[in-house]
Design a protein around this motif. Structure first.
Motif, short mmCIF file in Angstrom:
data_model
loop_
_atom_site.label_atom_id
_atom_site.label_comp_id
_atom_site.label_asym_id
_atom_site.label_seq_id
_atom_site.Cartn_x
_atom_site.Cartn_y
_atom_site.Cartn_z
N ARG A 38 -40.43 -43.98 6.68
CA ARG A 38 -39.47 -44.55 5.72
C ARG A 38 -38.85 -43.45 4.85
N PHE A 195 -31.99 -50.32 4.47
CA PHE A 195 -32.36 -50.17 3.08
C PHE A 195 -31.37 -50.91 2.18
N PHE A 259 -35.87 -53.16 3.98
CA PHE A 259 -36.47 -52.64 2.76
C PHE A 259 -35.67 -53.17 1.57
N ASN A 323 -40.30 -53.50 -2.44
CA ASN A 323 -40.74 -52.54 -3.44
C ASN A 323 -41.17 -53.34 -4.67
N TRP A 340 -37.02 -45.25 -1.95
CA TRP A 340 -37.74 -45.44 -0.69
C TRP A 340 -38.43 -44.18 -0.19
N CYS A 347 -45.19 -50.57 -2.07
CA CYS A 347 -44.49 -51.31 -1.02
C CYS A 347 -45.42 -52.30 -0.33
#
Length: 356
Positions: A38, A195, A259, A323, A340, A347
């Motif tokens: 990631r 993301f 994400f 997150n 990230w 996470c």
């Protein structure tokens, strides 16, 4: 969304410097470790942001800041992707060029294709914001930027049918998501990292009252299902447009990595999107759940107008990573890509697989 032109302070400038803001803690990336993967992929996306800023500020050669964002992880930038309208760099193709092969650290992707998000600079904001507006109306696939991206992805897959990774942030995540969906419908599943991908619907997830939030979701699902049934029977153009959903089942085994940050209104609705489906099944509303998984109110409006297209966020399966860092964050902080690669353990991931 990144940066503002003309900001010369050390604090602003330093976030583009890999040695100051990048994940320098990853002295040796282990590709078997999801946190490492990631972080590396997010860094490559940041590299594209910095590439465009280097171009606008005429930084070349030793003054360029972008190369450090991929050199550190042994990648080469083999091609930049240029928007035909504003001539900005919106993406790049990276090839892995290891100095030393370490089998114990897993197998890295041979190629990584990444796309940046909205860049609020004088040279880019008009074009980027125009594309942001197109997302809810399912018009992204008709734009030249997407067509260039999809053509480049096809070209890389001809060179290397496997070991290719696709990624994007914000607007770039929408491009990567749409391209990944289109390839999955053709039977080609690309490993995809998204993301802060935009969810083109009202962010119900931001409602603090859990009970009220659940009731709103159920009501919305019932309304969507009802409109779908009416549209299916009464609107000829819509009936024709629904043929695109016949390939939906082919997406079920494609599992992109999402994400998201619960504090980011642009992407947080993905959390509710997947969690709500489980509640619908518990309530015995499987058929309603099936309809709302495939359709949205906006997609039905587009279909009723006789136009093809579906919102990128309509995906059946995903590995969703939140997150959950317990701090008060601004929208800008919650949406930034640098969160990230931070060396934290905040996470939380959960796999959602849709079973038709």
């Amino acid at each position: 969304m990144e940066g503002k032109r003309g900001e010369d302070s050390d604090a602003i400038f330093s976030k583009w410097e890999f040695g100051i803001s990048g994940p320098v803690h990853l002295t040796s990336a282990d590709w078997r470790n999801p946190d490492h993967t990631r972080s590396v992929v997010a860094s490559l996306i940041q590299g594209v942001y910095v590439l465009e800023r280097d171009r606008q500020n005429k930084r070349t050669g030793n003054k360029a800041l972008a190369p450090a964002w991929w050199d550190y992880f042994h990648f080469q930038c083999m091609k930049t992707l240029i928007d035909q309208i504003d001539l900005s760099i919106f993406g790049a193709i990276f090839e892995y060029k290891p100095r030393v092969i370490i089998p114990q650290q897993g197998v890295p992707p041979r190629y990584v294709i990444v796309f940046r998000g909205t860049l609020m600079e004088t040279d880019t904001r008009k074009r980027d914001l125009y594309l942001d507006i197109q997302l809810p109306f399912s018009r992204l696939t008709r734009d030249s930027r997407y067509l260039i991206a999809f053509q480049e992805i096809q070209g890389i897959l001809e060179i290397s049918p496997k070991n290719v990774l696709l990624a994007g942030h914000s607007l770039g995540a929408a491009i990567a998501l749409q391209a990944g969906k289109d390839m999955a419908k053709r039977g080609c599943h690309i490993e995809t990292y998204l993301f802060n991908p935009p969810y083109t619907s009202a962010p119900i997830e931001k409602i603090n009252n859990t009970y009220l939030k659940g009731k709103i979701r159920i009501a919305k699902s019932i309304v969507t299902a009802g409109i779908y049934q009416v549209a299916k029977k009464g609107i000829k153009n819509y009936n024709n447009s629904t043929k695109q959903h016949d390939s939906y089942s082919s997406l079920c085994s494609w599992i992109p990595n999402l994400f998201v940050n619960p504090s980011d209104p642009i992407c947080c609705e993905y959390i509710g999107h997947f969690e709500h489906r489980g509640r619908m099944k518990e309530l015995g509303m499987d058929q309603v759940d099936l309809i709302v998984t495939k359709h949205s109110l906006m997609s039905m409006l587009v279909g009723a107008l006789g136009k093809d297209g579906e919102p990128p966020h309509l995906i059946p399966s995903a590995l969703l990573t939140k997150n959950v860092k317990n701090v008060v964050q601004s929208v800008k902080e919650a949406h930034c890509v640098n969160q990230w690669w931070e060396p934290h353990s905040y996470c939380h991931s959960k796999l959602y697989v849709f079973e038709p």
